[in-house]
Design a protein around this motif. Structure first.
Motif, short mmCIF file in Angstrom:
data_model
loop_
_atom_site.label_atom_id
_atom_site.label_comp_id
_atom_site.label_asym_id
_atom_site.label_seq_id
_atom_site.Cartn_x
_atom_site.Cartn_y
_atom_site.Cartn_z
N ASP A 1 16.06 92.56 14.15
CA ASP A 1 16.00 94.03 14.03
C ASP A 1 15.87 94.30 12.34
N SER B 1 22.62 91.96 3.18
CA SER B 1 22.66 92.80 2.24
C SER B 1 22.19 92.40 1.00
N ALA C 1 24.16 89.91 9.49
CA ALA C 1 23.72 90.98 8.87
C ALA C 1 23.62 90.57 7.32
N LYS D 1 16.15 93.57 1.72
CA LYS D 1 15.58 93.58 2.94
C LYS D 1 15.09 92.23 3.64
N SER E 1 25.73 87.95 15.25
CA SER E 1 24.92 88.65 14.38
C SER E 1 24.86 88.15 13.07
N LYS F 1 17.58 97.34 10.79
CA LYS F 1 19.05 97.05 10.71
C LYS F 1 19.32 96.08 9.74
N ASN F 2 18.24 95.30 9.22
CA ASN F 2 18.61 94.07 8.58
C ASN F 2 19.36 93.23 9.11
N THR F 3 19.22 92.98 10.21
CA THR F 3 20.10 91.96 11.10
C THR F 3 19.32 91.05 12.11
#
Length: 128
Positions: A73, A25, A23, A28, A21, A76-78
């Motif tokens: 996704d 932050s 992710a 976006k 993954s 989910k910003n992932t």
């Protein structure tokens, strides 16, 4: 400042699977193309796969095509990298990177120096 954090690495036996993954932050990911790279000891960092900001375009290195699947996704910003049928030669530190490219993106993945942000990497070791 966009920050990327990879996770999901580990030790797996040959033929096994892992899902990495990436992710984000800070911003976006909607307008960012995401690439996965890997670097084995003593080797250059190489591209594994990339996915356009909309998810409509993907590209894979020949060495992983048919075994790895990139997806995202945005809610989910992932971004994910599903790795199957792993081989010892897949052992490396895997990095995700983000480049600002809103909309569709065709052709091969961007050059390494075209990405704006990089994560710190996650170790994947394929060994029996």
């Amino acid at each position: 400042q966009l920050q990327l954090v990879e996770s999901g690495g580990g030790l797996v036996q040959p033929g096994g699977s892992l899902r990495l993954s990436c992710a984000a932050s800070g911003y976006k990911l909607d307008n960012y193309l995401i690439g996965w790279y890997r670097q084995a000891p003593g080797k250059e960092r190489e591209v594994v796969s990339c996915i356009s900001s909309t998810g409509g375009n993907t590209n894979y290195a020949a060495s992983v095509k048919g075994r790895f699947t990139i997806s995202r996704d945005n809610a989910k910003n992932t971004v994910y990298l599903q790795m199957s049928s792993l081989k010892p030669e897949d052992t490396a530190v895997y990095y995700c990177a983000a480049g600002y490219w809103p909309g569709p993106y065709g052709g091969s993945c961007p050059r390494r120096d075209e990405y704006d942000y990089w994560g710190q990497g996650t170790q994947v070791t394929v060994s029996s």
